[in-house]
Design a protein around this motif. Sequence first.
Motif, PDB file in Angstrom:
ATOM      1  N   THR A   1      98.412 -92.155  75.018  1.00  0.00           N
ATOM      2  CA  THR A   1      99.438 -92.737  75.831  1.00  0.00           C
ATOM      3  C   THR A   1     100.219 -91.597  76.737  1.00  0.00           C
ATOM      4  O   THR A   1     100.076 -90.559  76.442  1.00  0.00           O
ATOM      5  CB  THR A   1     100.664 -93.641  75.165  1.00  0.00           C
ATOM      6  OG1 THR A   1     101.212 -92.671  74.269  1.00  0.00           O
ATOM      7  CG2 THR A   1     100.155 -94.961  74.458  1.00  0.00           C
ATOM      8  N   CYS A   2     100.684 -92.298  78.002  1.00  0.00           N
ATOM      9  CA  CYS A   2     101.225 -91.289  78.846  1.00  0.00           C
ATOM     10  C   CYS A   2     102.739 -90.994  78.440  1.00  0.00           C
ATOM     11  O   CYS A   2     103.235 -89.931  78.923  1.00  0.00           O
ATOM     12  CB  CYS A   2     101.080 -92.122  80.329  1.00  0.00           C
ATOM     13  SG  CYS A   2     101.327 -91.084  81.490  1.00  0.00           S
ATOM     14  N   SER A   3     103.142 -92.043  77.952  1.00  0.00           N
ATOM     15  CA  SER A   3     104.818 -92.067  77.490  1.00  0.00           C
ATOM     16  C   SER A   3     105.019 -90.681  76.530  1.00  0.00           C
ATOM     17  O   SER A   3     106.209 -90.147  76.748  1.00  0.00           O
ATOM     18  CB  SER A   3     105.332 -93.319  76.934  1.00  0.00           C
ATOM     19  OG  SER A   3     104.426 -93.700  75.660  1.00  0.00           O
ATOM     20  N   SER A   4     104.022 -90.360  75.874  1.00  0.00           N
ATOM     21  CA  SER A   4     104.405 -89.297  74.867  1.00  0.00           C
ATOM     22  C   SER A   4     104.536 -87.927  75.582  1.00  0.00           C
ATOM     23  O   SER A   4     104.575 -86.960  74.952  1.00  0.00           O
ATOM     24  CB  SER A   4     103.503 -89.270  73.770  1.00  0.00           C
ATOM     25  OG  SER A   4     102.192 -89.031  74.171  1.00  0.00           O
ATOM     26  N   THR A   5     104.193 -87.968  76.968  1.00  0.00           N
ATOM     27  CA  THR A   5     104.178 -86.650  77.574  1.00  0.00           C
ATOM     28  C   THR A   5     105.125 -86.439  78.804  1.00  0.00           C
ATOM     29  O   THR A   5     105.492 -87.655  79.207  1.00  0.00           O
ATOM     30  CB  THR A   5     102.821 -86.432  78.166  1.00  0.00           C
ATOM     31  OG1 THR A   5     102.546 -87.359  78.959  1.00  0.00           O
ATOM     32  CG2 THR A   5     101.694 -86.275  77.078  1.00  0.00           C
TER      33      THR A   5
ATOM     34  N   ILE B   1      92.527 -80.649  74.392  1.00  0.00           N
ATOM     35  CA  ILE B   1      93.169 -81.762  74.478  1.00  0.00           C
ATOM     36  C   ILE B   1      94.820 -81.391  74.003  1.00  0.00           C
ATOM     37  O   ILE B   1      95.664 -82.004  74.366  1.00  0.00           O
ATOM     38  CB  ILE B   1      92.645 -82.747  73.027  1.00  0.00           C
ATOM     39  CG1 ILE B   1      91.436 -83.345  73.731  1.00  0.00           C
ATOM     40  CG2 ILE B   1      93.661 -83.781  72.788  1.00  0.00           C
ATOM     41  CD1 ILE B   1      90.679 -84.248  72.988  1.00  0.00           C
ATOM     42  N   GLN B   2      94.863 -80.494  73.031  1.00  0.00           N
ATOM     43  CA  GLN B   2      96.404 -79.957  72.815  1.00  0.00           C
ATOM     44  C   GLN B   2      97.055 -79.528  74.105  1.00  0.00           C
ATOM     45  O   GLN B   2      98.240 -79.938  74.199  1.00  0.00           O
ATOM     46  CB  GLN B   2      96.435 -78.759  71.954  1.00  0.00           C
ATOM     47  CG  GLN B   2      95.410 -78.812  70.848  1.00  0.00           C
ATOM     48  CD  GLN B   2      95.481 -80.050  69.932  1.00  0.00           C
ATOM     49  OE1 GLN B   2      96.616 -80.364  69.577  1.00  0.00           O
ATOM     50  NE2 GLN B   2      94.426 -80.806  69.386  1.00  0.00           N
ATOM     51  N   PHE B   3      96.311 -79.013  75.078  1.00  0.00           N
ATOM     52  CA  PHE B   3      96.966 -78.580  76.218  1.00  0.00           C
ATOM     53  C   PHE B   3      97.188 -79.916  77.248  1.00  0.00           C
ATOM     54  O   PHE B   3      98.066 -79.987  78.056  1.00  0.00           O
ATOM     55  CB  PHE B   3      95.722 -77.492  76.960  1.00  0.00           C
ATOM     56  CG  PHE B   3      96.310 -76.099  76.945  1.00  0.00           C
ATOM     57  CD1 PHE B   3      97.186 -75.687  77.668  1.00  0.00           C
ATOM     58  CD2 PHE B   3      95.616 -75.335  75.929  1.00  0.00           C
ATOM     59  CE1 PHE B   3      97.364 -74.225  77.398  1.00  0.00           C
ATOM     60  CE2 PHE B   3      95.883 -74.181  75.687  1.00  0.00           C
ATOM     61  CZ  PHE B   3      96.855 -73.517  76.513  1.00  0.00           C
ATOM     62  N   GLY B   4      96.113 -80.639  77.182  1.00  0.00           N
ATOM     63  CA  GLY B   4      96.147 -81.885  78.043  1.00  0.00           C
ATOM     64  C   GLY B   4      97.610 -82.564  77.804  1.00  0.00           C
ATOM     65  O   GLY B   4      98.019 -83.274  78.597  1.00  0.00           O
TER      66      GLY B   4
ATOM     67  N   ASN C   1      98.012 -86.838  86.293  1.00  0.00           N
ATOM     68  CA  ASN C   1      96.996 -87.145  86.069  1.00  0.00           C
ATOM     69  C   ASN C   1      96.654 -88.449  85.284  1.00  0.00           C
ATOM     70  O   ASN C   1      96.493 -88.214  83.956  1.00  0.00           O
ATOM     71  CB  ASN C   1      95.801 -85.932  85.387  1.00  0.00           C
ATOM     72  CG  ASN C   1      94.336 -86.563  85.451  1.00  0.00           C
ATOM     73  OD1 ASN C   1      94.121 -87.709  85.798  1.00  0.00           O
ATOM     74  ND2 ASN C   1      93.653 -85.774  84.992  1.00  0.00           N
ATOM     75  N   ILE C   2      96.542 -89.619  86.016  1.00  0.00           N
ATOM     76  CA  ILE C   2      96.649 -90.744  85.202  1.00  0.00           C
ATOM     77  C   ILE C   2      95.134 -91.167  84.537  1.00  0.00           C
ATOM     78  O   ILE C   2      95.452 -91.721  83.659  1.00  0.00           O
ATOM     79  CB  ILE C   2      97.136 -92.016  85.835  1.00  0.00           C
ATOM     80  CG1 ILE C   2      96.165 -92.356  87.212  1.00  0.00           C
ATOM     81  CG2 ILE C   2      98.439 -91.887  86.547  1.00  0.00           C
ATOM     82  CD1 ILE C   2      96.497 -93.420  87.956  1.00  0.00           C
ATOM     83  N   ALA C   3      94.109 -90.650  85.040  1.00  0.00           N
ATOM     84  CA  ALA C   3      92.901 -90.700  84.297  1.00  0.00           C
ATOM     85  C   ALA C   3      92.667 -90.247  82.743  1.00  0.00           C
ATOM     86  O   ALA C   3      91.939 -90.350  82.091  1.00  0.00           O
ATOM     87  CB  ALA C   3      91.794 -90.184  85.040  1.00  0.00           C
ATOM     88  N   LYS C   4      93.848 -89.391  82.614  1.00  0.00           N
ATOM     89  CA  LYS C   4      93.766 -88.718  81.128  1.00  0.00           C
ATOM     90  C   LYS C   4      94.153 -89.596  80.026  1.00  0.00           C
ATOM     91  O   LYS C   4      93.805 -89.619  78.905  1.00  0.00           O
ATOM     92  CB  LYS C   4      94.727 -87.440  81.230  1.00  0.00           C
ATOM     93  CG  LYS C   4      94.940 -86.456  80.261  1.00  0.00           C
ATOM     94  CD  LYS C   4      95.169 -84.874  80.849  1.00  0.00           C
ATOM     95  CE  LYS C   4      96.654 -85.017  80.942  1.00  0.00           C
ATOM     96  NZ  LYS C   4      97.175 -83.727  81.685  1.00  0.00           N
ATOM     97  N   TYR C   5      94.985 -90.580  80.299  1.00  0.00           N
ATOM     98  CA  TYR C   5      95.423 -91.372  79.136  1.00  0.00           C
ATOM     99  C   TYR C   5      95.083 -92.691  79.371  1.00  0.00           C
ATOM    100  O   TYR C   5      94.826 -93.409  80.222  1.00  0.00           O
ATOM    101  CB  TYR C   5      97.127 -91.532  79.469  1.00  0.00           C
ATOM    102  CG  TYR C   5      97.789 -90.157  79.730  1.00  0.00           C
ATOM    103  CD1 TYR C   5      98.006 -89.193  78.633  1.00  0.00           C
ATOM    104  CD2 TYR C   5      98.111 -89.914  81.036  1.00  0.00           C
ATOM    105  CE1 TYR C   5      98.812 -88.009  78.947  1.00  0.00           C
ATOM    106  CE2 TYR C   5      98.695 -88.654  81.297  1.00  0.00           C
ATOM    107  CZ  TYR C   5      99.117 -87.641  80.427  1.00  0.00           C
ATOM    108  OH  TYR C   5      99.480 -86.646  80.474  1.00  0.00           O
TER     109      TYR C   5
END
Lengths: 211, 161
Positions: B51-55, A159-162, B60-64
Amino acid sequence: MNKDFNKFNSMHMDILKELGNIGAGNAITALSKMLNRKIDMKVPKAKIVEIKEVNEILGDPEKQVVGILLKMSGDINGDILFILEYKSAHLLINMLMGNSCELENEFTDIEMSALKEVGNILISSYLTALSKLTNLNILPSIPDIAIDMAGAVISYPAIQFGKMGDSVLYIETEFSEGAEKVIGDFLLIPDIKSFDLLLKTLGVQTYGENN
Amino acid sequence: MEKIIKVGMADLNIAAYPDKLTTLALGSCVGVNFYDRVKKNIGMAHIMLPTCSSTMKKTNIAKYADTAIIKLFNSMIEMGSLKRNIVAKIAGGAQMFAFSSNNELMNIGKRNIIAVKQNLKQLKIPIVADDTGGNYARTIVLFSENGDLQIKTIGHGIKII
């Protein structure tokens, strides 16, 4: 931090494998001394996997394992995991404590504490070897233990990597004692910046560096 | 023949009756499950981060939680489901290693649960069942037949919600 692992070529991967070899070699020597037994180590693997497949790194994601995790800080950031199969962990504890406990039993508090300490000692020797080789300052955290499905244990460092990308680079070293009775794994999972630093210290440049 | 379709980490999928969806060994990730009570369509997302915004990377939208839930919802609508028939069941968000408890920011499981609930609320999709938190892993199977969500654990039994 929009980086990925594509820039790593086979030479980089070979060097990372060698790091695994040196680190785990040191740790396994420590384990061998602790148990007074001969332990075989397999050739380390350095692999890049997609996040999607991370929970299958150790085979069946639902397999019950004991995972001892330490966080690394200092010059190198990331996680290092020591994984034992459930029965292997019992065998190891029996050897250490002179017990003859059933392999399916749950672990007692003392056994859990002993496992954590074994993990701590082994991981610390792993990191000491890395630190000596690279002259980098690597500070391990206190150990923590989880006994559950392999996929869920491994997902913690993933997860840290994610947060940064869609793939994970890890260095894995498998070992076994006797007739494959005690089987375990070391997984070194630094973050991408630390990989660059590790390689740089060893005199190898990675392309596409931002710093 | 009914199939069991596997959803990987940071992945999502949809299926129609009589197929099932499953995701193995949810740790601090959260499994979001949609069930269409009328058409028996199902959808599942294995969410890794809130959330997606912090990255930086948004490949890969399925991640958030925020992006995956909308994507999953849209896929259900494309399959012909009506919004009023869709209900949600959620599971996961455990804390596998205890030392994250000292730091709220580190407790990804809890943050994932909060984010998932918020996003479902925004979409006005009711959560009809919830098995989240704790410190153990879960494998989930979603049945299109009746919307049952089977939760398998090690040492915490099997249950259906």
